[in-house]
Design an enzyme around this catalytic site. Structure first.
Site, PDB file in Angstrom:
ATOM      1  N   SER A   1       0.850  -1.199   0.000  1.00 40.02           N
ATOM      2  CA  SER A   1       0.000   0.000   0.000  1.00 40.02           C
ATOM      3  C   SER A   1       0.876   1.235   0.000  1.00 40.02           C
ATOM      4  CB  SER A   1      -0.875   0.032   1.253  1.00 40.02           C
ATOM      5  OG  SER A   1      -1.494   1.301   1.400  1.00 40.02           O
TER       6      SER A   1
ATOM      7  N   TYR B   1      -2.056  -1.763  10.341  1.00 39.48           N
ATOM      8  CA  TYR B   1      -2.151  -1.904   8.881  1.00 39.48           C
ATOM      9  C   TYR B   1      -0.882  -1.361   8.226  1.00 39.48           C
ATOM     10  CZ  TYR B   1      -4.093  -1.466   4.146  1.00 39.48           C
ATOM     11  OH  TYR B   1      -4.321  -1.576   2.796  1.00 39.48           O
TER      12      TYR B   1
HETATM   13  P1  NAD Z   1     -11.560  -5.834  -0.430  1.00 38.39           P
HETATM   14  O1  NAD Z   1     -11.977  -5.799   0.987  1.00 38.39           O
HETATM   15  O2  NAD Z   1     -12.533  -5.534  -1.504  1.00 38.39           O
HETATM   16  O3  NAD Z   1     -10.873  -7.245  -0.752  1.00 38.39           O
HETATM   17  C1  NAD Z   1     -10.102  -7.951   0.182  1.00 38.39           C
HETATM   18  C2  NAD Z   1     -10.499  -9.415   0.100  1.00 38.39           C
HETATM   19  O4  NAD Z   1      -9.662 -10.175   0.993  1.00 38.39           O
HETATM   20  C3  NAD Z   1     -11.944  -9.679   0.534  1.00 38.39           C
HETATM   21  O5  NAD Z   1     -12.623 -10.419  -0.453  1.00 38.39           O
HETATM   22  C4  NAD Z   1     -11.794 -10.470   1.815  1.00 38.39           C
HETATM   23  O6  NAD Z   1     -12.857 -11.399   2.046  1.00 38.39           O
HETATM   24  C5  NAD Z   1     -10.466 -11.164   1.609  1.00 38.39           C
HETATM   25  N1  NAD Z   1      -9.859 -11.603   2.857  1.00 38.39           N
HETATM   26  C6  NAD Z   1      -9.802 -10.943   4.039  1.00 38.39           C
HETATM   27  N2  NAD Z   1      -9.182 -11.696   4.959  1.00 38.39           N
HETATM   28  C7  NAD Z   1      -8.832 -12.858   4.344  1.00 38.39           C
HETATM   29  C8  NAD Z   1      -8.164 -14.028   4.781  1.00 38.39           C
HETATM   30  N3  NAD Z   1      -7.734 -14.156   6.041  1.00 38.39           N
HETATM   31  N4  NAD Z   1      -7.961 -15.030   3.892  1.00 38.39           N
HETATM   32  C9  NAD Z   1      -8.406 -14.916   2.609  1.00 38.39           C
HETATM   33  N5  NAD Z   1      -9.052 -13.821   2.149  1.00 38.39           N
HETATM   34  C10 NAD Z   1      -9.259 -12.813   3.008  1.00 38.39           C
HETATM   35  O7  NAD Z   1     -10.325  -4.831  -0.521  1.00 38.39           O
HETATM   36  P2  NAD Z   1      -9.322  -4.407  -1.683  1.00 38.39           P
HETATM   37  O8  NAD Z   1      -9.262  -2.933  -1.669  1.00 38.39           O
HETATM   38  O9  NAD Z   1      -9.579  -5.111  -2.950  1.00 38.39           O
HETATM   39  O10 NAD Z   1      -7.968  -4.930  -1.019  1.00 38.39           O
HETATM   40  C11 NAD Z   1      -7.079  -5.823  -1.621  1.00 38.39           C
HETATM   41  C12 NAD Z   1      -5.684  -5.518  -1.142  1.00 38.39           C
HETATM   42  O11 NAD Z   1      -5.327  -4.181  -1.489  1.00 38.39           O
HETATM   43  C13 NAD Z   1      -5.525  -5.610   0.379  1.00 38.39           C
HETATM   44  O12 NAD Z   1      -4.295  -6.233   0.686  1.00 38.39           O
HETATM   45  C14 NAD Z   1      -5.500  -4.148   0.789  1.00 38.39           C
HETATM   46  O13 NAD Z   1      -4.812  -3.963   2.008  1.00 38.39           O
HETATM   47  C15 NAD Z   1      -4.781  -3.518  -0.371  1.00 38.39           C
HETATM   48  N6  NAD Z   1      -4.955  -2.084  -0.532  1.00 38.39           N
HETATM   49  C16 NAD Z   1      -6.173  -1.522  -0.647  1.00 38.39           C
HETATM   50  C17 NAD Z   1      -6.280  -0.143  -0.774  1.00 38.39           C
HETATM   51  C18 NAD Z   1      -7.614   0.535  -0.861  1.00 38.39           C
HETATM   52  O14 NAD Z   1      -7.667   1.763  -0.799  1.00 38.39           O
HETATM   53  N7  NAD Z   1      -8.705  -0.191  -1.007  1.00 38.39           N
HETATM   54  C19 NAD Z   1      -5.143   0.658  -0.815  1.00 38.39           C
HETATM   55  C20 NAD Z   1      -3.907   0.048  -0.714  1.00 38.39           C
HETATM   56  C21 NAD Z   1      -3.827  -1.325  -0.569  1.00 38.39           C
END
Ligand code: NAD
Length: 257
Positions: A143, A157
């Protein structure tokens, strides 16, 4: 097609970045193992992918659990014969994640287990499978907060994502001569459920957007395109990087009005 005949595991494939990446990779010819704890929406990703003519299977796995990670890799080899791409993307942002004083230990531990240990476990079982395939590609989702301190604190986080970057660099160096490339994808703030649940008022959303030069949240589809680049031959000399796809947030000192 940029991923023809490749076999990919995508964790966190039930929504957000993971789902969009699964759909894009399948459209580019990959066979996709969609991994998530959310079975209903994970299966929905596979249905969407199949409806578009792609090949995929859902595997329920909690990435913080070793035997689940072992199983997701075995399933990829059983179903599709090999593993070429491992996208360690699952992550959580705990609503009670705060500053050092106010973050409880259970919130810290859970965040580390999923966001950091989950990447390690994916690699623990994924790397031997990539070796069996003669090499491959790992992308770990970190991130922008791994690079910048945020005034709205989410200490666990942030620390977990910093760990993902450090781990990515070392994996890249250790496995470079085995034809395994390892990169971190660093998204900026995205309009996915994860962040929108955390920034749950318009005021909080605007406070975050003040820092983004492009003045908008990113889209999961834009991260999928970045992941595709990192997983395709087009990035054949790219390893150990933090690939920022963030609307310019990490480049800005002051953003334009
Ligand atoms: P999201 O919540 O839509 O997707 C995350 C997915 O991970 C969900 O489907 C959830 O059920 C699954 N998950 C959670 N815990 C789990 C586990 N223990 N085992 C298996 N699956 C699990 O969010 P997203 O934005 O698509 O996030 C994806 C990645 O991107 C994450 O690592 C997040 O930290 C990172 N990220 C997101 C952002 C943002 O602004 N959304 C920014 C930077 C990084």
């Amino acid at each position: 097609m940029r991923l023809k005949e490749k076999v990919a595991i995508i964790t966190g494939g039930a929504g957000g970045i993971g789902r969009e990446t699964a759909l894009l990779f399948a459209a580019e010819g990959a066979k996709v193992i969609v991994v998530d704890v959310n079975e209903e929406e994970g299966m929905e990703t596979v249905d969407l992918l199949a409806a578009a003519g792609g090949a995929g299977q859902f595997v329920r796995a909690d990435v913080s659990n070793a035997s689940d990670c072992k199983n997701m890799v075995s399933r990829a080899e059983e179903e599709f014969g090999r593993l070429d791409i491992l996208f360690n993307n699952a992550g959580i942002m705990h609503p009670k994640d705060d500053d050092a004083v106010n973050t409880e230990e259970d919130v810290w531990d859970l965040t580390m287990r999923v966001n950091l240990k989950g990447v390690y476990l994916g690699c623990k079982y994924g790397v031997p499978a990539l070796r069996r395939a003669g090499g491959g590609i790992i992308v770990n989702t970190a991130s922008f907060v791994a690079l910048l301190g945020a005034a709205t604190p989410q200490l666990a986080y942030t620390a977990s994502k910093g760990g993902v970057l450090a781990l990515t660099r070392e994996l890249a160096v250790v496995h470079a001569r085995e034809n395994i490339r390892v990169n971190a994808l660093c998204p900026g703030p995205l309009r996915t459920e994860l962040l929108m649940k955390f920034l749950d008022t318009e005021e909080k959303k605007q406070r975050r957007l003040v820092h983004v030069p492009m003045g908008r949240f990113g889209e999961a589809k834009e991260m999928a395109q970045a992941a595709l680049y990192l997983c395709s031959e087009e990035s054949s000399f790219v390893t150990g990087t933090s690939f920022n796809v963030d609307g310019g947030i990490t480049a800005a000192y002051v953003t334009p009005e």
